[in-house]
Design a protein around this motif. Structure first.
Motif, short mmCIF file in Angstrom:
data_model
loop_
_atom_site.label_atom_id
_atom_site.label_comp_id
_atom_site.label_asym_id
_atom_site.label_seq_id
_atom_site.Cartn_x
_atom_site.Cartn_y
_atom_site.Cartn_z
N LEU A 186 0.78 -1.23 -0.42
CA LEU A 186 0.00 -0.12 -0.26
C LEU A 186 1.43 1.35 -0.04
N LYS A 187 2.07 1.17 0.47
CA LYS A 187 3.27 2.27 0.44
C LYS A 187 3.41 2.26 -0.54
N GLU A 188 3.81 1.19 -1.69
CA GLU A 188 4.05 1.61 -3.10
C GLU A 188 2.76 2.52 -3.49
N LEU A 189 2.12 1.70 -3.43
CA LEU A 189 0.32 2.33 -4.01
C LEU A 189 0.50 4.12 -3.25
N LEU A 196 1.34 10.50 -9.87
CA LEU A 196 -0.22 10.42 -10.67
C LEU A 196 -0.51 11.70 -10.72
N LYS A 197 -0.06 12.21 -9.65
CA LYS A 197 -0.15 14.13 -9.64
C LYS A 197 0.50 14.57 -10.33
N ALA A 215 -7.95 8.05 -9.90
CA ALA A 215 -7.18 7.00 -9.71
C ALA A 215 -6.87 5.97 -10.72
N VAL A 216 -8.28 5.09 -10.80
CA VAL A 216 -8.67 4.31 -11.90
C VAL A 216 -8.23 4.09 -12.89
N ALA A 217 -8.15 5.91 -13.67
CA ALA A 217 -7.53 5.67 -14.94
C ALA A 217 -6.48 5.55 -14.90
N GLY A 218 -5.37 6.01 -14.33
CA GLY A 218 -4.29 5.78 -13.95
C GLY A 218 -3.85 4.42 -13.64
N LEU A 219 -4.77 3.08 -12.86
CA LEU A 219 -4.43 2.18 -12.85
C LEU A 219 -4.78 1.43 -13.40
#
Length: 223
Positions: A186-189, A196-197, A215-219
């Motif tokens: 989760l730290k990696e997330l 992503l910013k 965030a989902v678009a980035g994932l």
């Protein structure tokens, strides 16, 4: 004691729809023995949609599911064979009320990977359900580690906050203890969401919204 089981079952039968209560003595016994663990913890309550986290016993607690208007349940465990009451309840709730279920077959061990497909897909699913006004219960076996990892990921994506802040907020709702290997992932997330910013403006233009959608678009771009 059998008389007590029958009394509880009969009492619930008068309050809830047919097929939507614990009508088996063994299931009532499990509910009574695990009464505290059968209560979900409320994480978020906003705009008519709520997010809960809990143990597997919460997903067996049909009266509470009915009372809290939970319509979506996400199971974060790889094996429910030791919980026949859960499997029976899933069948009943699907048939009687159309409760929606999703499953992440995560093991509670250090080798388990919280893949972008699993985590991103589950975050997107929670977001979609809540956008539609649904209330969601996320659970694993104890409601402490695997389910907490998913809820933390969702909070980080939705609110744009770091892991420490998300964990502090979640611990204010429930006594959770995510496995250290989950916290590292989760730290990696968190680090990825920070990076992503720099792409945020472009992604906002793509999805037209902020928070989880971005965030989902980035994932999805990372797949």
């Amino acid at each position: 004691m059998a008389g007590l089981f029958k009394w509880v079952s009969d009492s619930w039968a008068k309050q809830f729809p047919k097929g939507f209560f614990l009508n088996d003595a063994a299931e009532v016994a499990i509910a009574l023995e695990n009464a505290e663990m059968a209560m979900p913890s409320l994480v978020e309550d906003e705009a008519g949609t709520r997010l809960f986290i809990g143990a597997i016993y919460c997903a067996c607690n049909q009266p509470i599911i009915f009372k809290e208007k939970i319509t979506t349940i996400i199971t974060c465990t790889n094996d429910t064979r030791g919980f026949p009451s859960f499997n029976n309840t899933v069948k009943r709730l699907k048939e009687n009320l159309g409760i929606q279920y999703a499953t992440l077959t995560w093991k509670d061990d250090d080798e388990q990977t919280l893949s972008k497909d699993d985590l991103g897909g589950a975050i997107k699913f929670i977001h979609k359900q809540r956008q539609g006004g649904e209330s969601v219960l996320v659970h694993c076996v104890m409601g402490k580690s695997r389910s907490a990892a998913l809820v933390l990921g969702y909070m980080m994506a939705k609110e744009g906050i770091g892991l420490d802040e998300a964990l502090e907020k979640l611990k204010a709702c429930r006594d959770v203890a995510p496995r250290e290997s989950f916290l590292r992932q989760l730290k990696e997330l968190e680090d990825w969401l920070k990076s992503l910013k720099s792409e945020m403006q472009e992604l906002k233009e793509v999805v037209g919204k902020e928070g989880v959608d971005v965030a989902v678009a980035g994932l999805e771009r990372m797949k």
